[in-house]
Every structure is written in structure tokens, then in C-alpha cells.
Design a protein around this motif. Structure first.
Motif, PDB file in Angstrom:
ATOM      1  N   ASN A  68     -36.266  40.342 -76.271  1.00 54.95           N
ATOM      2  CA  ASN A  68     -37.094  39.566 -75.344  1.00 54.95           C
ATOM      3  C   ASN A  68     -38.513  39.346 -75.835  1.00 54.95           C
ATOM      4  N   ASN A  73     -34.085  49.463 -63.715  1.00 52.47           N
ATOM      5  CA  ASN A  73     -34.895  48.392 -63.128  1.00 52.47           C
ATOM      6  C   ASN A  73     -35.715  48.898 -61.944  1.00 52.47           C
ATOM      7  N   ASN A  99     -32.016  42.881 -75.966  1.00 54.31           N
ATOM      8  CA  ASN A  99     -32.141  41.641 -76.752  1.00 54.31           C
ATOM      9  C   ASN A  99     -33.607  41.330 -77.066  1.00 54.31           C
ATOM     10  N   PRO A 152     -37.321  38.204 -62.771  1.00 55.70           N
ATOM     11  CA  PRO A 152     -37.231  38.693 -64.156  1.00 55.70           C
ATOM     12  C   PRO A 152     -35.962  39.470 -64.473  1.00 55.70           C
ATOM     13  N   ILE A 153     -35.448  40.313 -63.535  1.00 57.63           N
ATOM     14  CA  ILE A 153     -34.262  41.095 -63.919  1.00 57.63           C
ATOM     15  C   ILE A 153     -33.081  40.202 -64.138  1.00 57.63           C
ATOM     16  N   LEU A 196     -38.910  46.648 -61.206  1.00 61.21           N
ATOM     17  CA  LEU A 196     -38.450  45.263 -61.295  1.00 61.21           C
ATOM     18  C   LEU A 196     -37.519  44.958 -60.139  1.00 61.21           C
ATOM     19  N   LEU A 204     -33.518  38.665 -67.576  1.00 61.35           N
ATOM     20  CA  LEU A 204     -33.570  39.518 -68.752  1.00 61.35           C
ATOM     21  C   LEU A 204     -32.318  40.352 -68.921  1.00 61.35           C
ATOM     22  N   THR A 205     -31.634  40.644 -67.842  1.00 64.24           N
ATOM     23  CA  THR A 205     -30.404  41.395 -68.000  1.00 64.24           C
ATOM     24  C   THR A 205     -29.234  40.440 -68.195  1.00 64.24           C
ATOM     25  N   LYS A 206     -29.565  39.192 -68.415  1.00 63.90           N
ATOM     26  CA  LYS A 206     -28.590  38.156 -68.783  1.00 63.90           C
ATOM     27  C   LYS A 206     -27.536  37.933 -67.724  1.00 63.90           C
ATOM     28  N   ARG A 207     -27.879  38.286 -66.494  1.00 59.29           N
ATOM     29  CA  ARG A 207     -26.970  37.875 -65.436  1.00 59.29           C
ATOM     30  C   ARG A 207     -27.131  36.362 -65.335  1.00 59.29           C
ATOM     31  N   PHE A 226     -36.147  46.068 -74.506  1.00 59.48           N
ATOM     32  CA  PHE A 226     -34.864  45.523 -74.057  1.00 59.48           C
ATOM     33  C   PHE A 226     -33.851  45.475 -75.183  1.00 59.48           C
ATOM     34  N   ASP A 260     -33.833  49.759 -72.428  1.00 57.38           N
ATOM     35  CA  ASP A 260     -32.500  49.375 -71.956  1.00 57.38           C
ATOM     36  C   ASP A 260     -31.636  49.045 -73.163  1.00 57.38           C
TER      37      ASP A 260
END
Lengths: 232, 790
Positions: free
Chosen positions: A93, A49, A91, B402-403, A54, B406-409, A89, A166
Motif C-alpha cells: 500500500n 483493524n 500488499n 479505508p479497511i 480503523l 486496503l483489505t481488498k474486500r 500491509f 497485516d
């Protein structure tokens, strides 16, 4: 291409502080395919990230082609990101409301590419990804492998210098996973620099170099000889 | 980008059909209600603006002073001498016209007869109002006494065409008039509303005394157009004493008041305008904005509740390179698209409702699509609504990191956003509860006034205008009707018993002072059988009687009048009315003549043979009403063949008096109901999203053994808490506002706690019903499905 020095990142909640990155030093050469591996919570996603702009680290230096990125403001980061980087990603996205074509077109729109040029570029990459007959479909009408192809296509359509992936095969079965890995290799052979986070040593075996992280440190680096020779 | 965002917006609307339906229909109903109310407000604001120079058009008002020299009444009733005097002596006056309403009068083209509303007016009226002449010349249309201006619809009804210039019509069955002008029909919102217009000179020809300047008879209205750049305050100062100069005995003073404002600001206290219909209008504007806000809140709530679904899109777009601004733009556009769809639906709704609404309120509303200001207004409403309802979701959704997404946290639905949503729901329901309580109180007050004893036997009373031969042949009519058995008794009078029609001052009585001459008395002139026919209760003395020749100079007084005169033993006393000595022969109990919301005022019922206007009859209750009416109509037609028979039930006239309250009641009922409906729609939507979001939790709880009822409690409780909180906030506010409103009435009910309790319980019940439908569905779902879903 990338030079990272003493990168530190701490996550704070009300009760605890978690050090995600604890003085990372690493570099990536142009045209390299680097895998980052390590157990859960070792900081590999955080590192990705940060590399993708990000997330912001507390301290350290991140140079991309001799440009220091960490001193940039949000707008500059966003601009730099959309001009130089592509993301894949776990999943996928993809945006459910947009068709395959529109999903791939989206980054071009944000990069203010004129419409006719956009059309040409999207069609070109759709052909290359072998999803021509899917361009009018919506993501949920595709299989996982196809969705990830679309995601890769979207990451590549702007011709980024760096692709960040990722766990690109994390949600795929092994045959679809291999397809995606072969696709990434192919891209790498055509000159795209790739940094990939993965759990799977099988996937890592496709890369030139494997970096192992633990508790926010780089604990080892391994050069994958069979692939690296090609690079040199 | 715009195209793509537009596509995403449309696809989202299509994909989430339930929430889109709730959003669009809720917003459409809210918009329709809001626009309809605004149309009504605009209609009222445009009252009497059909003049050539609206800013310079004034009505002459007369301030009357009481015994202490205080202004105790302001009215637009003026003497006939003011208009000519102002025109002649004051160069600042560009045009001045007297008008006198005649009510509905006969106008005929041969056998084609109509009764239509008419006025007598000075020719200058045409230089004040901007009438659109289809045929004829406004400079000459009213100069000759035997001329008449007709509206287009009157012309069509009489002749079948509007091209009727110079044709002849017969007025009131006695005078032939030449049509000198045909004008476009007048809109509903003008105070000088007529179907045909007669020249003032004709009025003078009928009644020669109208020619003489008379400073005491306030039977006329005067409208004035001033030259631009006149300092109106200065002018008012200069004309203040004009009446006194010509009639030293009078305490009246004239003052100019803007004609276009009079309709809305018609309540005067001590000579100053203190409001009037404008108060009600402000209430409606508040209602309009409130309803729209409720609908907007629904929109915001639904959008933020959906945030988890949209978060992914935001995250991806931000990663790929979208700026926050472009995302805000996208979400705002989505709300604009929804608003435009809702507005379209709202316009359809309005078009469907307008005829009903017009009939209900007795007005002529309509959307004039060729009017550019309507479109500008509409676009303004769409823009504002879209912005209000879209702004919060836009800023909220575009702020996602966004993180994290998108990282599903886990996305924490930040404390702030949840709270805001709760606040919005509480606000919505507070407003709805206030509306319900207000509605019930208004309804109760109307009932209270309605149930107030009238003071006479209002049922079985019918009246008709005394016209043509009904003056001379009244006794013939009386005899024939009595013989037919349809009517028990009848009387003639100067006006209806259903409303106050005439006042006078200058009354003298034993012990009265000079100042007492300024006291206003309501008056009703009549001959025989007034008490017998109406059923008014005599408390002393007797009715006028044919056996007493002296009754030609007699009066009856009501109890308030006796009290005002402070007479110990009124019957047999001599008082002076209209300069004549008359004897009090009877006293009767107060009955409601004026507004039923006011306490009784002094009334004099005087015996005056020459002053008629209405014939009021008591029908025989042993026959059916239809039979009686048929018999009466037949006999009246035979006695007075030239006129159509127009019977009116007195109880209907009485009900008319409650029109303002009725309008208020209907509107608050209607829009209060809508507000509650839209609020519940929003609650339904929120409940369904909450259930959806908690699918997994519900599944786990069920697997662990939770019962359906405990799950329903879990899901419903948080919503009911909000509604309960709203009730706690809104009850004191509603109580305060409505208590204030009730103070406007001399006769008023009080707010009952039972009503408040019932309202609270009802609102909770409706909310519970709404939420539990969703909760039941969620709680009854198969837990395996819920867990697989994750």
C-alpha cells in the motif's frame, strides 16, 4: 500497553450476520512482539483493524496505556492513530504517484512536523532501512522486498508506540520475507511494540507470543521461549 | 502538504494521459465556447455604455397611436423640435442632441477621397457621449458650421497621421471643413457609429427647412442626458403631451427610454418594452452554461470512473492520518489544476477563433488583457468550474472506507454513484439532442424564409446611391447605359427596394374616416420604369408613363394597401397623400419590402421627381455579370466623376435582412456541434474505463467461448440505453421550445417528425460509433492477458 476486554464485532449484510469477534480478551505489554494466527475468517484481521482504530466494534473495551479508545469520536481516533500507530500491509500500500522519500514523508506531513525536521527524520530512517539509493524512485520501480522496507519505514518514521502488521510477508518470496521479519525483530529489540497477523508459523516464530483465534475467540496462547527470555 | 498534493495532481495527469487529454481538451473546448459566448454577451450588454453618465442617458422614443387610440408603434424617430425644446424648458435635462445619420459620405483631402459613415449632430452630443479627444476641444469642436470631428483611423487614412487639427477636408465634394477634433476610434458596440461627425448647423445651412421646428417630420433621433436624481417616471408623465401641445393634429407621444437598454430591449408592444435581442442573448447564456456543464460532467464522470484506482491512495492516506477535509482539498485541487490548464488552452483557442467569429457575426470582440474585470471574471469561471467539476469526485472519493479498500474486500461501486453517473450522461445527451433539434429547426426556418417568393426579379438587380450629378444627369445615365447594352432599364427611388425605408400617415381615400388618417403606409418615391425594372407583378392598371403628363400626380398601390382602403375598383380613383390629390394608376402584387418573416403591409409607390436617393438597375442577362459591372462602373464614373461608384447587389441586401436569424443559426450550429462533440468525448472516456474495469470479466467470457460481437453488445448496450433514454426525454422538450420559437414568425415552417427521427438516429449512431471503438478493442484483446492482469 493494550488491554482488550469482551470485544464483539458483527458484520451485517442484507441477508446474513457474521460474528467476526465474539468476546475477545487479550493484552499486549510494552515492548512485546505478538503474533495473531488462525484460519481464514477467524477474525484476526478484524481484530487488527479494531486495534488500529480503523474499525469500530459493537461492544467491549479497548484500553491503550490506560486510555479508553472506543469512546472516542472519529476525529479523536484519527488523531490518536496518527500519533501512536504505524501500519504495515500485506500488499505494501504505497502511493504509486509518490516517490519513496515522499511516501515515507507523508505521515509526518499529516502530523504537522516542520519541513526541515521531516527531511532529517526521513533521511535517518531511509539510511536505517538501507534504501538510500532508492529514495527518488517510484514504488513500481522497486522489488517487493524493497517496497515492504519502504512501507515499514513509513510505519516507523513517526516513531509510533505500536506497529500493526497485516501479513507483512504474504506477498514476498521467502528470502525477502525473512529480511522483513528480521527487520521487524530488530525494531522490536529497539523497543517498538509490534502486533502482527500472519498465516505463517515460520514468521510467528520470530515473535514473543502467539495468540490463536478461531471463530472470533481466542482459543490458545503460546509463549515463544527463545524470544521471550530476551524480553524479560 | 499543498506541494505534495500538487505533485500528486501533476503526476496523475501525466500518468493517465488519455483521460487527462479527454478531460483537458473537453474542458478547454467547453470553456472556450463558454467564454466566447460570454464575451459576446458582455459585448452586447455594453452596447451604448460609452456615455458620460450611462444611467442618465436616454433616447427619446415616439409612441404612435392607431385609429382606436391604442399605441401601435414605438420608434426612436423624432421631430427636430424636441431636443431644443427640452433643453430650453426643462431644467432636469442636462444635455439634448439631435442626430441625423447620413450613411456613407464623401470626405477628401485633395485627391485622397474616402466614403465614410457620418452623422449630423448638435454640439451637446459631446456632453452625452464620452469621446476621447486626441486633439481638439470638445467644448468648441461642433460650434462652427464649417467644422468636422474625425476619428483617428479616418485621419490616418486621409493624412497618414492623427495630428491633423485645423487641417482642411472637403465634404461631399462641395464644402471645405476645418478639422476641430480628432477622437479615438469608436468601439463596435455603439449605435451612434461614425467615422466623422458634422455640426448640426451645417445640416441647417444645407437645408434651411431643418431650422424650422417641424413636428410632423420624424426623420431625426434625439438623445438626452438628464440631471442625476431626476425621477424619470415623473418626467415622462410631464412630457407625454408635449407634441400635442405644439401640433394638435398629432397623436404622437414622447417617452424617454434608457439608451443603453434600447439595443437589447428594442421590441415594443403597446408602448411597453417586451424584450428583443435580450431573448437571444439569454439563449446564448443558457448555451454557454450548458456547454460548460457538459464539459464539467465529463470531468466528474471520468473522475468517479477512475475511483477504483484512486481508492487505494485514499485508504492509505486515511490510515496514515489524513482527514476527510484534507482529501477533499486534494481532489478539489486536482480539478483546479486541470481547470487552470484547460483555461490556458481555452484562451489560446479563443484567440485563434476570435477573428473568424468576428467576421462571421460582423462584430468587434476581443480580450482586453489589461482589463482587470476580465481577469476577475476569468478567475471566477475557473473557480466555479473547478469546484463544480471537482466537488462530486472529491466528496465521493474521500468517503471511501479505508479497511474495505486496503483489505481488498470488494468495493461496491454503490448503487447511488452508478445511478448518478447515468443521470449525468443522460442529462448531457438530452442537452445535446435538444441542441441538434433546435439547430435543425432554425436552419429549416431560415431556408423557409429564404425560399419565400420575393415578389420581384431579385437577380440581376444592382443599386447605387444617387449622389452628386446623378440627380440632374439621370437621363444621360439612362441613355448611356442603355446604349452600352449592360443595363436593360433603371429607376430612381427614395430608397432601396430591399428594405422599408420610409412611412407616412394622413392618407385619405374615398370612404376613409378621420381615424384612417392615423394608418401608417410604407412609401417609396420614384419616377419612371419602376415596374419594368423590378419585375413587380401588376394586377391592375399600369406603371407610371412618360406619355401621361398627369402621372406627375399619380401613385401605385400594393394589394395590401387596396385591401386596407377597401377600394372596389382602385384604378382611376383619387386619393390624398402628403396633402396632395393623386390618382391611382396601378395596383401591384405584394412583394417583400420589410422583414421576410412578416406578412405584407400596405405600400404606396408615389411619383415624386425631387425625392431620390437610389438608382436601381436591371442588368442585361445576356452579358456576364463582371462585364456588366465593369461597364456600369465606367459609365457612372464618367457621368458623376467626383464620387466613387458603389454598386450593391439587391439580393445581397435582401440576404442582410436575415442576419439575426443567420447569427442564431451559425451560433446554434457551432455550439450545438461542440456540445455533441464534448458529450461524445465523455462517452468515449467512460466506455474506455468501463472496458478496462471489465477486463477480467471479458477475459473469462472469452475463455468460455463468447464471440466478439456478443462482447461488443454487452459493452455497448448499457451506454446506448442511456443515450436512448436521453432522446426520449429531450424530444418533447425540444419540440415544445422550438414550436414556441417558431411562433415568433408570422411566416414559419413546422417541425417535421422526419427531422426528429433523423436526429435521434444520428445521435445514437454517433454514440454507438464512439462506444464500439472501445468495445471492439476490449473484446479483441487476448483473454490470457486479461486474466494475467488480475
Amino acid at each position: 500497553m493494550i488491554k482488550i476486554e469482551n470485544l464483539e464485532k458483527v458484520y451485517k449484510t442484507e441477508e446474513i450476520e457474521t460474528t467476526a469477534l465474539n468476546g475477545i480478551n487479550m493484552h499486549v505489554k510494552t515492548g512485546e512482539f505478538v503474533s495473531i494466527m488462525g484460519p481464514s475468517g477467524c477474525g484476526k484481521s478484524t481484530l487488527l483493524n479494531v486495534m488500529g482504530l480503523l474499525d469500530k466494534p459493537e461492544s467491549g473495551s479497548y484500553k491503550f496505556l490506560e486510555t479508553e479508545l472506543l469512546s472516542m469520536n472519529d476525529k479523536q481516533r484519527s488523531n490518536f492513530r496518527k500519533q501512536n500507530m504505524g501500519f504495515v500491509f500485506q500488499n505494501f500500500n504505497l502511493i504509486d504517484e509518490l516517490t519513496v522519500f515522499e511516501n515515507i514523508e507523508l505521515p509526518l506531513i499529516y502530523n504537522k512536523v516542520p519541513a526541515t525536521e521531516r527531511k532529517r527524520l526521513v533521511n535517518e530512517i531511509i539510511e536505517r532501512m538501507n534504501i538510500v539509493n532508492r529514495s527518488g524512485h517510484f514504488p513500481q520501480q522497486l522489488s517487493g522486498g524493497q517496497q515492504q522496507r519502504v512501507a515499514v519505514a513509513r510505519a516507523l518514521v513517526t516513531k509510533p508506540k505500536l506497529v500493526l502488521a497485516d501479513e507483512p510477508t504474504g506477498n514476498l518470496d521467502s528470502s525477502h520475507g525473512n529480511e522483513v521479519m528480521e527487520l521487524l525483530c530488530e525494531l522490536n529489540e529497539q523497543g517498538t511494540t509490534i502486533v502482527m497477523v500472519t498465516h505463517s508459523s515460520h514468521d510467528a516464530s520470530f515473535s514473543n507470543r502467539i495468540i490463536n483465534l478461531k471463530d472470533g475467540h481466542v482459543i490458545s496462547e503460546k509463549i515463544n521461549k527463545s524470544r521471550t527470555e530476551e524480553l524479560i | 502538504m499543498f506541494k505534495l498534493n500538487f505533485k500528486i495532481a501533476l503526476r496523475n495527469i501525466w500518468k493517465n494521459k488519455t483521460s487527462s487529454l479527454i478531460n483537458i481538451s473537453g474542458l478547454a473546448i467547453g470553456l472556450a465556447a463558454c467564454l466566447l459566448l460570454l464575451l459576446y454577451v458582455a459585448y452586447e450588454y455594453d452596447y451604448d455604455t460609452q456615455t458620460i453618465d450611462t444611467g442618465q442617458t436616454y433616447k427619446v422614443m415616439i409612441n404612435g397611436r392607431d385609429a382606436n387610440g391604442e399605441v401601435d408603434g414605438t420608434a426612436d424617430a423624432t421631430p427636430n423640435a424636441i431636443a431644443p425644446l427640452l433643453k430650453q424648458n426643462y431644467p432636469a435635462v442636462k444635455a439634448a442632441a439631435r442626430i441625423e445619420g447620413q450613411g456613407k459620405r464623401l470626405i477628401a483631402n485633395g485627391a485622397q477621397t474616402l466614403k465614410r459613415t457620418t452623422y449630423f449632430a448638435d454640439p451637446d452630443l459631446l456632453n452625452i457621449f464620452d469621446y476621447h479627444f486626441i486633439y481638439g476641444d470638445k467644448r468648441t469642436a461642433l460650434t462652427e458650421p464649417n467644422s468636422v470631428i474625425v476619428t483617428a483611423s479616418t485621419a490616418r487614412m486621409l493624412f497618414g497621421t492623427t495630428d491633423v487639427l485645423n487641417r482642411s477636408v472637403r465634404y461631399d465634394d462641395k464644402t471645405d471643413l476645418k478639422i476641430t477634433g480628432v477622437i479615438k476610434d469608436l468601439p463596435g458596440n455603439t449605435s451612434v457609429s461614425f467615422d466623422f461627425l458634422l455640426p448640426w448647423s451645417l445640416n441647417e445651412a444645407y437645408r434651411s427647412w431643418i431650422k424650422r421646428p417641424d413636428w410632423g417630420n420624424l426623420n431625426y433621433k434625439t438623445i438626452i442626458r438628464m440631471n442625476p436624481e431626476t425621477d424619470i417616471k415623473q418626467f415622462n408623465r410631464s412630457v407625454k403631451g408635449v407634441i400635442k401641445q405644439h401640433a394638435s393634429w398629432s397623436s404622437n407621444e414622447m417617452v424617454l427610454f434608457p439608451l443603453s437598454k434600447l439595443h437589447l430591449y428594442d421590441t415594443f408592444v403597446k408602448g411597453e418594452s417586451t424584450g428583443g435581442r435580450i431573448d437571444q442573448l439569454r439563449l446564448f447564456m443558457g448555451l454557454a452554461i450548458g456547454i460548460l456543464l457538459i464539459a464539467c460532467i465529463n470531468f466528474m464522470n471520468m473522475a468517479t470512473a477512475k475511483s477504483e484506482k484512486r481508492a487505494k491512495e485514499v485508504g492509505i492516506k486515511k490510515t496514515i492520518g489524513a482527514t476527510r477535509g484534507s482529501l477533499i482539498g486534494q481532489f478539489l485541487m486536482e480539478s483546479m489544476v486541470l481547470t487552470v490548464l484547460s483555461t490556458t488552452l481555452a484562451i489560446v483557442l479563443i484567440e485563434l477563433c476570435i477573428p473568424f467569429f468576428n467576421r462571421l457575426l460582423d462584430i468587434q470582440l476581443g480580450i482586453n488583457y489589461s482589463n482587470s474585470s476580465i481577469w476577475i471574471g476569468l478567475m471566477g469561471v475557473v473557480l466555479i468550474t473547478g469546484l463544480i467539476s471537482g466537488s462530486y469526485p472529491a466528496f465521493y472519493l474521500s468517503s471511501f472506507n479505508p479497511i474495505q479498500i486496503l483489505t481488498k474486500r470488494n468495493i461496491k461501486n454503490g448503487l447511488f454513484s452508478v445511478n448518478l453517473r447515468q443521470i449525468l450522461v443522460v442529462g448531457q445527451f438530452s442537452f445535446a439532442v435538444i441542441l441538434i433539434i433546435a439547430t435543425t429547426v432554425i436552419y429549416q426556418q431560415i431556408q423557409y424564409i429564404k425560399n419565400r417568393p420575393v415578389g420581384y426579379e431579385i437577380n440581376q438587380l444592382v443599386e447605387l446611391p444617387q449622389e452628386g450629378l446623378l440627380y440632374d444627369k439621370l437621363d444621360v445615365l439612362r441613355e448611356r447605359l442603355a446604349k452600352s447594352g449592360a443595363v436593360l432599364s433603371l429607376y430612381q427611388s427614395s430608397g432601396t427596394i430591399a428594405t422599408e425605408t420610409s412611412w407616412f400617415s394622413g392618407m385619405e381615400w374615398p370612404g376613409s374616416s378621420e381615424a384612417d388618417k392615423l394608418q401608417n403606409f410604407s412609401q417609396l418615391a420614384t419616377t419612371y420604369d419602376f415596374v419594368k425594372t423590378t419585375g413587380v407583378k401588376l394586377v391592375a392598371g399600369r406603371d407610371f408613363s412618360r406619355s401621361f403628363a398627369s402621372d406627375s400626380a399619380a401613385v401605385l398601390l400594393n394589394r395590401s394597401a387596396v385591401k386596407r382602403m377597401n377600394l372596389k375598383d382602385p384604378v382611376g380613383q383619387t386619393v390624398v397623400a402628403h396633402g396632395n390629390k393623386v390618382t391611382v394608376v396601378g395596383v401591384f402584387e405584394d412583394f417583400i419590402l420589410g422583414s421576410p418573416t412578416l406578412k405584407g403591409s400596405p405600400l404606396v409607390v408615389a411619383f415624386m421627381k425631387g425625392w431620390g436617393g437610389k438608382v436601381t438597375m436591371r442588368m442585361n442577362p445576356s452579358n456576364s455579370v463582371t462585364e456588366n459591372i465593369a461597364t456600369i462602373e465606367k459609365i457612372v464614373k464618367e457621368v458623376n466623376p467626383a464620387y466613387p461608384v458603389e454598386l450593391t447587389f439587391v439580393d445581397q441586401l435582401y440576404a442582410e435582412k436575415l442576419k439575426t436569424q443567420r447569427v442564431l443559426g451559425i451560433l446554434s450550429n457551432l455550439f450545438g456541434g461542440l456540445a455533441i462533440f464534448i458529450s461524445c468525448l465523455g462517452l468515449f472516456g467512460l466506455a474506455s474505463y468501463s472496458a478496462e474495469q471489465r477486463t477480467k470479466e471479458i477475459g473469462v467470457r472469452k475463455v468460455l467461448g463468447a464471440s466478439v460481437s456478443s462482447l461488443m453488445q454487452l459493452l455497448s448496450f448499457s451506454f446506448l440505453k442511456m443515450v436512448a433514454f436521453a432522446i426520449i426525454i429531450s424530444v418533447p422538450i425540444a419540440n415544445y421550445v422550438m414550436n414556441n420559437w417558431l411562433q415568433n414568425f408570422e411566416f414559419h415552417t413546422s417541425i417535421s417528425w422526419l427531422i426528429v427521427l433523423l436526429t435521434a438516429a444520428g445521435t445514437l449512431a454517433i454514440a454507438l460509433l464512439t462506444v464500439s471503438f472501445q468495445a471492439y478493442k476490449a473484446a479483441n484483446a487476448n483473454p490470457v492477458d486479461a486474466l494475467k492482469y488480475e
